[in-house]
Design a protein around this motif. Structure first.
Motif, PDB file in Angstrom:
ATOM      1  N   GLU A 140      27.907  10.569  73.837  1.00  0.00           N
ATOM      2  CA  GLU A 140      26.881  10.626  74.888  1.00  0.00           C
ATOM      3  C   GLU A 140      25.485  10.375  74.291  1.00  0.00           C
ATOM      4  O   GLU A 140      24.754   9.524  74.742  1.00  0.00           O
ATOM      5  CB  GLU A 140      26.950  11.953  75.643  1.00  0.00           C
ATOM      6  CG  GLU A 140      28.304  12.106  76.372  1.00  0.00           C
ATOM      7  CD  GLU A 140      28.344  13.283  77.346  1.00  0.00           C
ATOM      8  OE1 GLU A 140      27.319  13.975  77.498  1.00  0.00           O
ATOM      9  OE2 GLU A 140      29.416  13.505  77.958  1.00  0.00           O
ATOM     10  N   SER A 141      25.156  11.155  73.252  1.00  0.00           N
ATOM     11  CA  SER A 141      23.922  10.860  72.522  1.00  0.00           C
ATOM     12  C   SER A 141      24.199  11.143  71.059  1.00  0.00           C
ATOM     13  O   SER A 141      25.130  11.896  70.724  1.00  0.00           O
ATOM     14  CB  SER A 141      22.749  11.715  73.020  1.00  0.00           C
ATOM     15  OG  SER A 141      22.831  13.005  72.447  1.00  0.00           O
ATOM     16  N   HIS A 142      23.398  10.540  70.166  1.00  0.00           N
ATOM     17  CA  HIS A 142      23.596  10.721  68.737  1.00  0.00           C
ATOM     18  C   HIS A 142      23.532  12.210  68.358  1.00  0.00           C
ATOM     19  O   HIS A 142      24.438  12.753  67.727  1.00  0.00           O
ATOM     20  CB  HIS A 142      22.513   9.936  67.986  1.00  0.00           C
ATOM     21  CG  HIS A 142      22.733   9.862  66.500  1.00  0.00           C
ATOM     22  ND1 HIS A 142      23.643   8.984  65.929  1.00  0.00           N
ATOM     23  CD2 HIS A 142      22.170  10.534  65.472  1.00  0.00           C
ATOM     24  CE1 HIS A 142      23.619   9.131  64.614  1.00  0.00           C
ATOM     25  NE2 HIS A 142      22.730  10.068  64.310  1.00  0.00           N
ATOM     26  N   SER A 143      22.504  12.877  68.808  1.00  0.00           N
ATOM     27  CA  SER A 143      22.306  14.258  68.373  1.00  0.00           C
ATOM     28  C   SER A 143      23.347  15.197  68.982  1.00  0.00           C
ATOM     29  O   SER A 143      23.872  16.079  68.311  1.00  0.00           O
ATOM     30  CB  SER A 143      20.895  14.722  68.750  1.00  0.00           C
ATOM     31  OG  SER A 143      20.756  14.673  70.160  1.00  0.00           O
ATOM     32  N   ALA A 144      23.676  14.970  70.270  1.00  0.00           N
ATOM     33  CA  ALA A 144      24.679  15.827  70.912  1.00  0.00           C
ATOM     34  C   ALA A 144      26.021  15.671  70.203  1.00  0.00           C
ATOM     35  O   ALA A 144      26.753  16.652  70.001  1.00  0.00           O
ATOM     36  CB  ALA A 144      24.822  15.477  72.391  1.00  0.00           C
ATOM     37  N   THR A 145      26.349  14.446  69.818  1.00  0.00           N
ATOM     38  CA  THR A 145      27.627  14.198  69.154  1.00  0.00           C
ATOM     39  C   THR A 145      27.661  14.906  67.800  1.00  0.00           C
ATOM     40  O   THR A 145      28.667  15.529  67.437  1.00  0.00           O
ATOM     41  CB  THR A 145      27.837  12.683  68.992  1.00  0.00           C
ATOM     42  OG1 THR A 145      27.689  12.066  70.282  1.00  0.00           O
ATOM     43  CG2 THR A 145      29.206  12.371  68.428  1.00  0.00           C
ATOM     44  N   LEU A 146      26.564  14.820  67.076  1.00  0.00           N
ATOM     45  CA  LEU A 146      26.531  15.506  65.774  1.00  0.00           C
ATOM     46  C   LEU A 146      26.625  17.024  65.914  1.00  0.00           C
ATOM     47  O   LEU A 146      27.269  17.695  65.099  1.00  0.00           O
ATOM     48  CB  LEU A 146      25.284  15.108  64.967  1.00  0.00           C
ATOM     49  CG  LEU A 146      25.581  13.936  64.013  1.00  0.00           C
ATOM     50  CD1 LEU A 146      25.586  12.606  64.728  1.00  0.00           C
ATOM     51  CD2 LEU A 146      24.662  13.955  62.813  1.00  0.00           C
ATOM     52  N   ALA A 147      26.010  17.516  66.962  1.00  0.00           N
ATOM     53  CA  ALA A 147      26.060  18.961  67.177  1.00  0.00           C
ATOM     54  C   ALA A 147      27.497  19.425  67.445  1.00  0.00           C
ATOM     55  O   ALA A 147      27.947  20.464  66.941  1.00  0.00           O
ATOM     56  CB  ALA A 147      25.151  19.344  68.346  1.00  0.00           C
ATOM     57  N   ILE A 148      28.213  18.641  68.232  1.00  0.00           N
ATOM     58  CA  ILE A 148      29.617  18.996  68.510  1.00  0.00           C
ATOM     59  C   ILE A 148      30.428  18.930  67.212  1.00  0.00           C
ATOM     60  O   ILE A 148      31.225  19.820  66.914  1.00  0.00           O
ATOM     61  CB  ILE A 148      30.222  18.048  69.570  1.00  0.00           C
ATOM     62  CG1 ILE A 148      29.481  18.183  70.907  1.00  0.00           C
ATOM     63  CG2 ILE A 148      31.714  18.314  69.758  1.00  0.00           C
ATOM     64  CD1 ILE A 148      29.894  17.178  71.971  1.00  0.00           C
TER      65      ILE A 148
END
Lengths: 279, 279, 279, 279
Positions: D26-34
């Motif tokens: 969905e977004s770069h940062s959201a993906t990394l957070a998951i």
């Protein structure tokens, strides 16, 4: 949603109850021998056990298949099992079964899947004031069992359990939908999984139904992990020579090992709880 | 494989026989009015007609649904239809139906799909010495109807027909497999297609089964072109207010046009023959 | 909802269009011989005809099965059929087909059932500006074809047809749901019935799909009576020795008789109209 | 039948491997957070973990649904996940994916269920010399996966896994057949269960597929107890607002508890062995 069957509690917060025995009463002595082994096996493991055997297979594929010893002899054998081992017994009743006579002897009545939508029959069985295990029809969605349970409970009998035994999946095949085991909790009745008839291939042998015994442990493990109150399983000392449902009976001498796996799974899953119920 | 029902011949070399009427007897006069219209409609078209109505719906989804006027009144109405219009009547019997009393009045007995595997029941009905229309279970493969027909014929009754009414297709849905209509010819019994229950959505309305009336003409045309001896169809002057199975009943005033199409198809297909039978 | 394919009109108010030919191009001369017979057969009967053959079977069960002569030779043969008999030709394209090269030669592109949900592929094919026959996936509900058609039409191509070829029914079996033929009218695209692949038993022969040729006439008659714009059928002069899909190919020498029955049914049903459409 | 994926062993004699992540980047940062949360969760529990995310949903029901960030951005994010947390990543490829570019970045390629029968595609993916997870088509019997695996292995790639994600069960529904998990062992490839897509209701929301998240734990438990090498599960911090497959994603904050139950079951079943394998 806990019910009591002859001193055993059935529910998701109880240990798995095993309902097991041969498909049909073959001889008095052979039946007692099976019951003895099963009693020992379950006593050792400290789990509730209900002995199961039919005495009249009223819906076999072909009219020439063995139906059983008939009612008089069949009930005599079940009564002997009950008394000798001090265990509850379950048997199935059909459209022309003299219900009172059967209810006098057995602790738990079971209605066949094909008959789950027959209102009068279901109510007549429920009116016997014995616990009733209602098998879900192969043609029924899990949520539609609520109506069936409601019909049964309308007689005043609250000791109703529901049983998944596979749903039609194309011709001559069934599939055991594990979602059904969770969905049927909404009926308010404890849910039982029938690992034997779920591996049936209906009509798959021409004039008799076939089965795939090798899937019994797979489906039994899956169902126990999905979470059930009881497990129904047919077993036979010599499945290849069983007079009914041999192809899907589990060999008696391999049952202890399977049981150990199932009870360990049951314990784990009931400890961890059912995430789906919080949904 | 031609059988005789009260002066009508049923077979693939005969004109299509129509079995039609309301799902359930609602009132004496309404039932007679429907029978009158159907008699006129079929007499004009020169086709065999059998009036159909149930008087006791023994397997409704919910115990609170209308079941019918009961046996005494129901049979009285069927007898009146039979006498007034000089037509044969068909009704369905169930696990606790007093078969003799029904067989005294009706010309053609019908067994429910759910009960097709109950050996004792099927044989009890066949033993009444009336033609019997056996509906194929929603859970049964077409080729497995041979065993059912054999059980019925074992009573000495040779006037057996088999009826396709859809097979389980996932939850709350049925599919009418047209191959079944050809496959069931191997039973030796004339094949009938039930266009009404094939469009049922079992349990699809929560406490009652739904249906998709708009598919009735589609499936009826398809089945007639596949080749059948008879067509079963429920009809009602006002389906939206029918007390049972309204969603899949065909409106009575639209039946003549549908019938014309079906009879034209039946005539064409029976003229051209069945290529599959030469296979 | 009438579309034009090389001078032929397709629609429910037009005569049935026949799309027929061998499953796969086996040899140049054999293919032309089949095309000649089919052209003669359909010219005599005055119906629209489109020749069908694949040149590369990209999704066979096993990697060792015959896939066809390859693209260059295959297109050469199709071009020869097209020119010699002045008839349109249809072929199927796959995920790695060079679409432009194929669209240069053939009149009507067909997409495989398995690929009906691949957005990029469907749009790439539709963008070729040829009529496209989209086969419904064995896993798709009829109403879900609307999205597929919408995706295709989004490219600006309005000449889209949809094709029923059976839906998954348990393992290794398909069922042809006649309701689908009516339901897919809502896509706005003419509906075609594939009588050959509907009788396939996917994977039913181990390393190849089996089939039941004897059901081809049954399903073809049923579908035509349900009401379709076109009929797709594979045929072979010697099905037992066909290199692909032999078990469900209809013998070429028996096609004229079958065609006569189908055209008579088509004429009757289109004359009487579609009662379901007024619903 | 053990294979190696970037240092993780997959097999029935190994601990369960978890393949998890959001359906789509969905977004770069959201993906990394998951990915960070999942890495922590699995490291604590000492199990093999592979991060999963798609960057282009090529087969959505409707052309107007969110497909993802596209390839360049998608691969960039996956590469970042891989490097930052030192974990293998898996993504799915489609008919027009530039396979080399993807294989440069990801550790494990996955092929979509709809495409399992496309010989050229399967072989092109297998030829990338990365482990390949082949999802079984919703239309395929478990035993037919042997041909698919054989096609893939014919490229010389032996690191193939097979994945059950439900089989067509009527319209707009799937059923997860637990027998399939055992039957697919015969392919010689480790078996993975996809608990997310097995609870999908294909097309069930009109223009998008629906799902029943509440069945995720039920099916995941059942599959683990049936015995699998890996479990595939989509998760999202806020499923209600997920851009794809939200209805069947499991909430990230409820994953640890579910994982504990699953790992306990996995341990029990792998300790007790698989009775069906001795059959």
């Amino acid at each position: 949603m806990t019910i009591r069957v002859q001193g055993h509690e059935l529910g998701l917060d109880q240990r798995l109850c095993l309902i097991a025995g041969p498909c049909v009463v073959e001889s008095h002595s052979a039946t007692l021998a099976i019951a003895e082994q099963l009693t020992e096996m379950t006593t050792q493991r400290g789990i509730p056990f209900v002995f199961k055997a039919s005495y009249d297979k009223a819906n076999r594929s072909s009219a020439s298949s063995y139906r059983g010893p008939g009612q008089a002899k069949g009930l005599e054998t079940l009564a002997a099992v009950r008394e000798r081992f001090d265990i509850p017994v379950l048997t199935d009743v059909h459209e022309y079964t003299p219900l009172d006579e059967v209810a006098d002897v057995v602790d738990w009545l079971q209605t066949p899947a094909f008959l789950c939508r027959q209102t009068d029959f279901i109510q007549a069985v429920a009116a016997c004031n014995r616990p009733v295990n209602i098998k879900k029809g192969q043609f029924l969605a899990p949520w539609d069992m609520s109506h069936v349970v409601d019909k049964a409970k309308a007689t005043g009998n609250t000791r109703i359990t529901v049983c998944e035994r596979g749903v039609s999946f194309g011709y001559n095949n069934l599939v055991a939908d594990m979602r059904s085991l969770a969905a049927m909790r909404a009926t308010g009745a404890p849910v039982i999984f029938d690992a034997t008839h779920s591996v049936q291939l209906p009509g798959g042998q021409g004039s008799a139904s076939g089965g795939q015994r090798e899937h019994v442990p797979v489906l039994a493990r899956a169902a126990v992990a999905a979470g059930v109150s009881g497990l129904f399983m047919e077993t036979h000392p010599d499945p290849a020579n069983a007079l009914s449902d041999g192809p899907n009976s589990w060999p008696l001498d391999r049952l202890p090992a399977l049981l150990d796996a199932l009870l360990a799974l049951d314990s784990v899953v009931k400890q961890h709880g059912f995430a789906e119920n919080e949904h």
